[in-house]
Every structure is written in structure tokens, then in C-alpha cells.
Design an enzyme around this catalytic site. Structure first.
Site, short mmCIF file in Angstrom:
data_model
loop_
_atom_site.label_atom_id
_atom_site.label_comp_id
_atom_site.label_asym_id
_atom_site.label_seq_id
_atom_site.Cartn_x
_atom_site.Cartn_y
_atom_site.Cartn_z
CE LYS A 1 88.37 -10.97 94.16
NZ LYS A 1 89.02 -11.74 93.09
NE ARG B 1 83.87 -8.98 89.44
CZ ARG B 1 83.98 -9.98 90.30
NH1 ARG B 1 83.46 -9.88 91.51
NH2 ARG B 1 84.62 -11.05 89.95
NE ARG C 1 87.92 -21.06 91.57
CZ ARG C 1 87.63 -19.76 91.58
NH1 ARG C 1 87.75 -19.07 92.70
NH2 ARG C 1 87.25 -19.15 90.48
NE ARG D 1 83.76 -19.90 90.15
CZ ARG D 1 84.11 -18.77 90.78
NH1 ARG D 1 84.41 -18.80 92.08
NH2 ARG D 1 84.19 -17.62 90.14
NE ARG E 1 86.32 -15.40 86.32
CZ ARG E 1 86.76 -16.41 87.07
NH1 ARG E 1 87.05 -17.58 86.51
NH2 ARG E 1 86.88 -16.25 88.37
#
Ligand code: AP5
Length: 210
Positions: A13, A88, A122, A155, A166
Site C-alpha cells: 500500500k 482499519r 523490508r 521496523r 498483525r
């Protein structure tokens, strides 16, 4: 144009939103980015949400809705925007309807296996926040941002326990928004597996610029 980008963590996203923001000349509003900036600056908001975000849980609806209400009242958001990571939950979606109507919700379709691969690889620039991936979008020099030459980091919520949590949170609290928006006939599904350049092409075809 006013877009919502909906999809599981790691669906791409943020990566696509950065390209769409440039192409359509509208701001990319990421609630996750706003929270991370507050954490970096150690503001009262940042201190309040740090542990929640690191664990991969959701910040309360009250805090998040007020933050978005304030952000959407700013002049640059009047011509359009991309909301990335908001809403969300159903209460957030209902609150948004009272703030500003959005007529294009883009649902990023991708399997959990690919999400895990994307998130575990990532890397993010500590300075400018640009995203990389060790395999799919590597920087020119390992561990260094191409744009600003600052250090890349992982992260805390990209550690495997947080990724699993998550995905559970997404399934329980966010996935119901797919039907919420489908019933309102504003949802467009997008295949999130191809290269970002191909997804952008599909996006631009589906949403011609005014
Ligand atoms: P947030 O920052 O919104 O995290 P997220 O939704 O989990 O999304 P991500 O940033 O992890 O993924 P993404 O889909 O943007 O993927 P990306 O483009 O980076 O939120 C963080 C936290 O803040 C939440 O957990 C929560 O605590 C809190 N929060 C935020 N909003 C909230 C709200 N509304 N309510 C309550 N709490 C809230 O891509 C991922 C990786 O894949 C990158 O490495 C990238 O390089 C790579 N990649 C991207 N696209 C492709 C592609 N097409 N092919 C190959 N690789 C790709």
C-alpha cells in the site's frame, strides 16, 4: 480524487501510494507514518503509541480518528488524498463518513505467504522513510538509502512474532471493511502481486485523472 488503500500489512500500500501521490499530485496520508514520526520525535502521542505499534496491535479508534480528522482539515487535503492504513476498523470507517465521503476504496489482494516474505525483507530509511526490500527493491548499496544516504533499519513490527499478530489483527478487525465497502459499491480489487510499475499502470487505467 479521494482514495482509501485497504489491504493486509505488507501488501504494498505504502509503496504504491507514494507513486500515486506523485502521479495524481495528491498527498499520501499514512496513519502508520504519522505514528512513526511521533515516536521518532518522542512526542506525548509517540510515547503513548510506541509499545502498541511495536507489538503490531492497533492504536485506539479515538486517537486515530482525531488524528485523521485534523490531517484531512489541512489545505493540501482539500483537492484529494490517499488514505493509507485508515480506516482499519468499522468504527473508523463510520467516523470517516462523517468527516469526508470517499468514493474509491482500493483493496490490495495478496496471500499471507507473500506478505511474510515482503515484510521480513523490508528495510526502511531512518531519515526519509523510503521503503526497500532486500530481494525485490534492493538499494544500490546494502543498508544505505539511495535518496539521502542515511542508514536503513528493520521496523520492530516487522519481526516475525509481530507480523503474525498483525495478520491476525488484520483478519479480525480490518478485513470486515472489504464487505463494508463492497456493499456500498465503492470497492475496486487490485492484484498486489505484480511489480509496482505494473500495478500503477493498472491503477491509472482504472482511475483516469481528471
Ligand atoms: P502501517 O504503517 O499502516 O503498517 P501496515 O498497514 O501494516 O502496512 P505496512 O506499512 O506494513 O505495509 P504496506 O502495505 O504499506 O507495504 P509496503 O509498501 O511498505 O501501520 C503500522 C502500525 O500503526 C499498525 O500496526 C498500528 O499499530 C498503527 N496504525 C496505523 N494505522 C492505524 C489505524 N488506522 N488504526 C489503528 N492503528 C493504526 O511494502 C512492504 C514491503 O514489500 C517493502 O519492503 C516493499 O519494498 C515491498 N514491496 C512493495 N510492493 C511490492 C511489489 N509490488 N513487489 C515486491 N515487493 C514489494
Amino acid at each position: 480524487m479521494k482514495f482509501i488503500f485497504l489491504g493486509p500489512p505488507g501488501a504494498g500500500k505504502g509503496t504504491l501510494a507514494a507513486k500515486v501521490a506523485e502521479s495524481y499530485n495528491i498527498p499520501h496520508i499514512s496513519t502508520g507514518e504519522i505514528f512513526r514520526a511521533a515516536i521518532k520525535a518522542q512526542t506525548p502521542l509517540g510515547k503513548k503509541v510506541q509499545a502498541i505499534i511495536d507489538a503490531g496491535s492497533l492504536v485506539s479508534d479515538d486517537i486515530t480518528i482525531e488524528l485523521v480528522r485534523e490531517r484531512l482539515s489541512q489545505p493540501d487535503a482539500q483537492k484529494g488524498f490517499i488514505l493509507d492504513g485508515f480506516p482499519r476498523t468499522i468504527p473508523q470507517a463510520e467516523a470517516l463518513e462523517g468527516i469526508v465521503p470517499v468514493n474509491a476504496v482500493v483493496n490490495f489482494d495478496i496471500a499471507d505467504k507473500e506478505v511474510v516474505e515482503r515484510l521480513s525483507g523490508r528495510r526502511v530509511c531512518r531519515n526519509c522513510g523510503q521503503n526497500y526490500h532486500v530481494k525485490f527493491m534492493p538499494p544500490a548499496h546494502e543498508g544505505i538509502c539511495d535518496s539521502c544516504k542515511a542508514e536503513l533499519y528493520i521496523r520492530d513490527d516487522d519481526k516475525i512474532e509481530a507480523i503474525t499478530h498483525r495478520l491476525e489483527v488484520y483478519r479480525e478487525q480490518t478485513a470486515p471493511l472489504i464487505d463494508f465497502y463492497r456493499n456500498k459499491k465503492v470497492l475496486t480489487d487490485i492484484d498486489a502481486r505484480p511489480l509496482t510499475s505494473a500495478i500503477l499502470k493498472e491503477f491509472e487505467a482504472k482511475f483516469p485523472k481528471n
